[in-house]
Design an enzyme around this catalytic site. Structure first.
Site, PDB file in Angstrom:
ATOM      1  N   GLY A 106       0.782  -1.225   0.000  1.00 49.30           N
ATOM      2  CA  GLY A 106       0.000   0.000   0.000  1.00 49.30           C
ATOM      3  C   GLY A 106       0.821   1.287   0.000  1.00 49.30           C
ATOM      4  O   GLY A 106       0.262   2.365  -0.169  1.00 49.30           O
ATOM      5  N   SER A 119       6.584 -11.290  -5.045  1.00 49.60           N
ATOM      6  CA  SER A 119       5.580 -11.280  -6.112  1.00 49.60           C
ATOM      7  C   SER A 119       5.855 -10.117  -7.044  1.00 49.60           C
ATOM      8  O   SER A 119       6.624  -9.207  -6.741  1.00 49.60           O
ATOM      9  CB  SER A 119       4.197 -11.130  -5.498  1.00 49.60           C
ATOM     10  N   ARG A 120       5.209 -10.170  -8.190  1.00 52.11           N
ATOM     11  CA  ARG A 120       5.167  -8.994  -9.055  1.00 52.11           C
ATOM     12  C   ARG A 120       4.022  -8.112  -8.569  1.00 52.11           C
ATOM     13  O   ARG A 120       3.180  -8.550  -7.785  1.00 52.11           O
ATOM     14  CB  ARG A 120       4.887  -9.407 -10.495  1.00 52.11           C
ATOM     15  N   ALA A 121       3.990  -6.868  -9.053  1.00 52.92           N
ATOM     16  CA  ALA A 121       2.915  -5.952  -8.691  1.00 52.92           C
ATOM     17  C   ALA A 121       1.573  -6.542  -9.092  1.00 52.92           C
ATOM     18  O   ALA A 121       1.437  -7.111 -10.178  1.00 52.92           O
ATOM     19  CB  ALA A 121       3.116  -4.618  -9.389  1.00 52.92           C
ATOM     20  N   SER A 137      -0.142  -2.479  -7.522  1.00 52.01           N
ATOM     21  CA  SER A 137       0.796  -1.381  -7.255  1.00 52.01           C
ATOM     22  C   SER A 137       1.629  -1.096  -8.503  1.00 52.01           C
ATOM     23  O   SER A 137       1.608  -1.851  -9.464  1.00 52.01           O
ATOM     24  CB  SER A 137       1.697  -1.764  -6.089  1.00 52.01           C
ATOM     25  N   THR A 158       8.567  -6.079  -5.610  1.00 49.09           N
ATOM     26  CA  THR A 158      10.011  -6.306  -5.480  1.00 49.09           C
ATOM     27  C   THR A 158      10.544  -7.068  -6.692  1.00 49.09           C
ATOM     28  O   THR A 158      11.622  -6.755  -7.219  1.00 49.09           O
ATOM     29  CB  THR A 158      10.316  -7.070  -4.185  1.00 49.09           C
ATOM     30  N   ASP A 191      -9.648  -7.147   0.144  1.00 53.10           N
ATOM     31  CA  ASP A 191      -8.363  -7.325   0.823  1.00 53.10           C
ATOM     32  C   ASP A 191      -8.655  -7.338   2.329  1.00 53.10           C
ATOM     33  O   ASP A 191      -8.272  -6.445   3.055  1.00 53.10           O
ATOM     34  CB  ASP A 191      -7.419  -6.169   0.451  1.00 53.10           C
ATOM     35  N   SER A 195      -2.892 -15.351   2.992  1.00 58.13           N
ATOM     36  CA  SER A 195      -2.098 -15.221   1.775  1.00 58.13           C
ATOM     37  C   SER A 195      -0.618 -15.049   2.117  1.00 58.13           C
ATOM     38  O   SER A 195       0.246 -15.758   1.591  1.00 58.13           O
ATOM     39  CB  SER A 195      -2.605 -14.021   0.969  1.00 58.13           C
ATOM     40  N   LYS A 206      -3.033   1.194   3.881  1.00 53.05           N
ATOM     41  CA  LYS A 206      -4.071   0.171   4.008  1.00 53.05           C
ATOM     42  C   LYS A 206      -4.673   0.186   5.408  1.00 53.05           C
ATOM     43  O   LYS A 206      -5.870  -0.013   5.574  1.00 53.05           O
ATOM     44  CB  LYS A 206      -3.472  -1.219   3.744  1.00 53.05           C
TER      45      LYS A 206
END
Lengths: 507, 507
Positions: free
Chosen positions: B170, B196-198, B201, B205, B258, B266, B290
């Protein structure tokens, strides 16, 4: 544009070649939604990416059969395609998902997008689940019902009194509508009855009526019949009444969701859209009915009454005995036979079906300003006993297009399974769900002659080996499925006379 | 069997000709689910009905590209097809829909079906919505997390201490992971970091690390790197860790869902499956983060702690300042530049990013039995200042496959929009969501050089006309979308020095 001969049913699919310039430039990807425009029409479709020019070329847009038909242009027509805008009501949906209360205009926006098929399966399911159980307060249920009426067609019969009856369902047999309609029509009440086909049951009124007559009639033909005979008994799907309801049901059904708010919105929106001014609503209670206790039935009644009042619909709720199936037959042909036996005053006609229909018809007759409270039942009985109800029904059958059904020699499924009592005792329980399941496995309602024919009802004494019911099927595989279900649970519970459950209802 | 060259992405589609005997005999219809079996493999697919033998013949079964690949047989292979059984966990799903609490084996059954792609979109959405908000109690969140681990691969690094860090997200920029990992690895801690990929966002990373090095590595290559360098910085998608998580996210994302329970399940399932024993978790709070208040953050912390303890994961939660983006750059290349500036001890490096990374690294170092509580920060600072963190990072980049990134001349999007202050004042607010939205509209993360480069942060005094930030884009359409978003709301709020909101956090 190119028609791709693939039937994707309710889902519109657009086929784009992977090397298509539009596909790359717009950044579409598989499963993204696009809007296809041509000739003033627009269709939303899900993208499938194609690697075979035999299916769709690099400079073509393919559309699945239904999507192609919706757009209404010819092969080779020049179309425009763009990323689909998210539905306008998405923000309202997100607020409902977050647990907020929605306003009337929120529901209108959501239901407009639902009826316009602009919601994906994910969004549709999210709305249904976010609104189920006790998530909607009663005013929100009204907003939902009202939005469902406003986003579809609404019939106007130009008369002050348009009556209808409805049952919340769950009781096999129970084909009272086909008796109530000819009785009240014979008394001159206007009753333009449209019914649904079975969704999860072994027969809906439309399926059963279809054994006797054509039920898929265009709206103007229906109007003519109603004008001449004061009634009709047709399938409601041909008029676009509360179209959002059908879309929502397509999600509710596979999830077995049937919450009070959604039931009320579904039923009342259809009735108001069909032009009804007065409705008698049947809520059966019993151990295997949809509603299992009087407090639950009363809570449901109050919700129906609140929403009906807000919609300007006069509503009379009757809570009835739902301990067992009503009548003997379960399945289109078997139920049509029961109905015709009652109309013909056949001494073998199932008396429970006759009594329930007379009482419901009586309540509906009392909507008439000239009928005093309490007089309806006797009037209904006179109409039935005198043969005027039969004459009214025969006129409707002839007007809609008779199918030549002979209830003395009904065409039942040729394969028969006889289910017999293992022990002696009194019938102390008949499981409505299990009877429905067996009838469906036997082929009903798709196979009209399939179903269950009950020989014993609650309170009947049986000896070991006595016949409880017959299962009729047309195909060996169907009969085998039904036989396995009967072997697991034949739906009958035998016990002492004192074991028969009581329900204390008006009728 | 026949391969039909249509890419239906994650949805398997079986194409059957309308005149195919199997199609008619089995009573399939469009959109019904079938099971296709060949060579010991089975695939569930949705039926599309075809009217063109050029696509599929009457004696053929067509499969879409992905389904064909899953089955792993050749064109012309003999396959069996049957009506798909409903998923075994359907009854547990219905009970959750009815508001009931589920047992551990219910969650395992549901998640096994989810991971096995046996749920339809409708069923998947129903499960997600029925479990969102406060519908799961904390033990149910553990059951869900545990089931997500058990239904996927689980890595074992055969060491007693395997550390990881994670942020709930966030906050734009905030690329601390790429600093924390080389610091703790330089101290000898094992930190096999998969990211993970975006999803929503402007950069994850994995997206940012990909600017510097290859991040898609096979698992055995990854293991070699971790053994040699005590760490890696890779994309987590190549290992099948908590595969149900990816399936659930495919529904949660379009619904912007979310909720705390789903976030905890998750994150913790991925960490445990990746073999972590110790985790430092960053929960930023702020007006546009968030989590917006300390009580909410504490409630979330307790839920994380409860579930982590049940899963045997040592967890250290830190609640951090989330009032504004961390660092200057927002977008893969811009964030990679910030990270490398910090690692090189460049005097222009963003100090907020440096400080936050040092504090998080310090907490993680304190997982080591030889590091005393309170000593971690100083150790981390020594590692960074001495250049050992940079050396550790360069070794990782070389091992994973360097991309030749030069942070002194980063390849930014060639189109630039400068956003300037309309009035003088003090920066009293920067909207995290709006900055992220602008960076995404400008093309991030797909266009690596796109994004937002912030020149002013909270508390900075600005004069009218001063530069607030630059937007970088590669394509004119992207820049135009970003420009429109900036014109509606440039994300900066200017006011008095006293208007800057405070958050009282440890760091």
């Amino acid at each position: 544009m190119r028609r791709v001969a693939i039937d994707t049913w309710r889902e519109n699919v657009a086929y784009l070649h992977r090397d298509c310039a539009v596909y790359r430039a717009e950044g579409f990807q598989a499963l993204s939604k696009v809007e296809v425009r041509a000739n003033g029409n627009r269709v939303l479709a899900t993208v499938n990416v194609v690697d075979d020019t035999a299916i769709v070329g690099c400079d073509e847009l393919g559309l699945s059969e239904q999507a192609f038909a919706l757009l209404g242009v010819e092969d080779g027509y020049h179309v425009a395609v763009s990323q689909a805008e998210p539905p306008a009501s998405m923000h309202a949906l997100f607020r409902k998902l977050a647990g907020e209360r929605l306003r009337q205009d929120d529901f209108l926006a959501i239901i407009r997008d639902v009826a316009g098929h602009r919601y994906s399966k994910i969004e549709l399911t999210a709305f249904v689940v976010a609104c189920h159980r006790e998530e909607l307060d009663r005013e929100e249920v009204f907003f939902l019902s009202d939005a469902m009426v406003k986003t579809g067609q609404r019939l106007n019969w130009h008369e002050p009194l348009v009556v209808d009856k409805h049952c919340i369902g769950g009781i096999p047999g129970n084909r009272t509508t086909m008796l109530v309609v000819p009785i009240v029509a014979a008394h001159g009440l206007l009753c333009p009855k449209t019914s649904s086909r079975a969704i999860t049951s072994p027969a809906g009124t439309a399926d059963t009526m279809e054994v006797l007559a054509n039920v898929e009639l265009p709206l103007d033909r229906l109007s003519d019949i109603v004008r001449e005979h004061r009634a009709c008994l047709a399938w409601g799907g041909t008029a676009a009444l509360s179209p959002a309801d059908d879309v929502l049901i397509s999600v509710e059904r596979p999830l077995s969701i049937d919450s009070p708010g959604q039931m009320v919105a579904s039923i009342l929106s259809k009735k108001v859209a069909a032009g009804a001014t007065h409705l008698v609503l049947d809520i059966p209670i019993g151990p295997t009915a949809k509603v299992r206790s009087m407090p639950d039935a009363q809570r449901l009644r109050r919700l129906f009454e609140y929403v009906a009042r807000r919609m300007g619909l006069a509503l009379d709720v009757v809570i009835t005995d739902g301990r067992q199936p009503i009548g003997r037959g379960v399945g289109p042909v078997l139920e049509a036979r029961d109905v015709m036996q009652v109309l013909e005053n056949d001494p073998h006609a199932p008396q429970d079906l006759r009594q329930k229909a007379l009482r419901l018809a009586g309540r509906l007759l009392e909507c008439h300003p000239d009928v005093r409270g309490g007089d309806g039942y006797a009037i209904a009985r006179d109409i039935l006993d005198s043969g005027r109800a039969l004459a009214s029904m025969n006129a409707l059958i002839a007007a809609q297009g008779a199918r030549g059904f002979d209830h003395r020699a009904p065409k039942l499924g040729r394969l028969v399974l006889e289910v017999r009592a293992q022990t002696a005792g009194t019938v102390a329980g008949i499981d409505n769900y299990q009877i429905a399941r067996i009838a469906r496995l036997a082929g009903a309602p798709k196979v009209q002659g399939a179903g269950v024919d009950l020989c014993r009802k609650l309170g009947d004494a049986v000896a070991a080996g006595d016949l409880l019911y017959r299962v009729h099927a047309e195909y060996p595989a169907d009969l085998e499925f039904a036989r396995q279900a009967c072997a697991r649970d034949n739906a009958y519970r035998l016990g002492e006379a004192a074991d028969v459950p009581h329900v204390f209802v008006e009728f």
